[in-house]
Design a protein around this motif. Structure first.
Motif, mmCIF file in Angstrom:
data_model
loop_
_atom_site.group_PDB
_atom_site.id
_atom_site.type_symbol
_atom_site.label_atom_id
_atom_site.label_comp_id
_atom_site.label_asym_id
_atom_site.label_seq_id
_atom_site.Cartn_x
_atom_site.Cartn_y
_atom_site.Cartn_z
ATOM 1 N N ARG A 148 0.817 -1.208 0.000
ATOM 2 C CA ARG A 148 0.000 0.000 0.000
ATOM 3 C C ARG A 148 0.850 1.257 0.000
ATOM 4 N NH1 ARG A 148 -3.739 -2.669 3.948
ATOM 5 N NH2 ARG A 148 -2.103 -2.063 5.364
ATOM 6 N N SER A 149 1.927 1.255 0.759
ATOM 7 C CA SER A 149 2.731 2.469 0.868
ATOM 8 C C SER A 149 3.535 2.730 -0.403
ATOM 9 C CB SER A 149 3.663 2.379 2.072
ATOM 10 O OG SER A 149 4.620 1.366 1.879
ATOM 11 N N SER A 150 3.947 1.720 -1.113
ATOM 12 C CA SER A 150 4.737 1.943 -2.316
ATOM 13 C C SER A 150 3.873 2.297 -3.516
ATOM 14 C CB SER A 150 5.570 0.696 -2.632
ATOM 15 O OG SER A 150 4.725 -0.371 -2.999
ATOM 16 N N ASP A 151 2.565 2.169 -3.403
ATOM 17 C CA ASP A 151 1.664 2.415 -4.527
ATOM 18 C C ASP A 151 1.003 3.787 -4.446
ATOM 19 O OD1 ASP A 151 0.582 1.557 -6.914
ATOM 20 O OD2 ASP A 151 -1.215 0.758 -5.958
ATOM 21 N N ARG A 152 1.313 4.564 -3.434
ATOM 22 C CA ARG A 152 0.611 5.837 -3.226
ATOM 23 C C ARG A 152 0.862 6.842 -4.344
ATOM 24 N NH1 ARG A 152 1.597 6.584 3.184
ATOM 25 N NH2 ARG A 152 0.046 5.050 3.815
ATOM 26 N N GLY A 153 2.079 6.999 -4.813
ATOM 27 C CA GLY A 153 2.379 8.018 -5.801
ATOM 28 C C GLY A 153 2.137 7.607 -7.235
ATOM 29 N N MET A 154 1.755 6.377 -7.459
ATOM 30 C CA MET A 154 1.634 5.901 -8.835
ATOM 31 C C MET A 154 0.339 6.344 -9.494
ATOM 32 S SD MET A 154 3.406 2.182 -8.808
ATOM 33 C CE MET A 154 3.010 2.022 -10.527
ATOM 34 N N THR A 155 -0.712 6.601 -8.736
ATOM 35 C CA THR A 155 -1.977 6.935 -9.392
ATOM 36 C C THR A 155 -1.880 8.259 -10.133
ATOM 37 O OG1 THR A 155 -2.785 7.908 -7.343
ATOM 38 C CG2 THR A 155 -3.371 5.625 -7.766
#
Length: 67
Positions: free
Chosen positions: A17-24
């Motif tokens: 969850r934490s590594s996917d925050r900036g990808m959107t």
């Protein structure tokens, strides 16, 4: 053994969850740029001479069709 598996699952869930925050935001930006580029190419193709005359003759043929 059971507690270790549960702790590992919680840790890996937080990591994902934490590594996917900036990808959107970047995915939306890349998608928007791709959509704009596709629209620009499509606009150029549709407004070209041969395509424009083909569309015009097709529309005229449809409007002048005998029923």
């Amino acid at each position: 053994m059971g507690r270790g598996v549960g702790a590992l699952a919680r840790w890996s869930g937080r990591l994902c969850r934490s590594s996917d925050r900036g990808m959107t935001t970047s995915e939306y930006a890349v998608g928007t740029i791709a959509a704009c580029a596709f629209a620009a190419v499509l606009y150029k193709v549709v407004n070209s001479g041969p395509v424009m005359s083909a569309m015009q003759s097709m529309i005229e043929g449809a409007l002048n069709a005998k029923f």
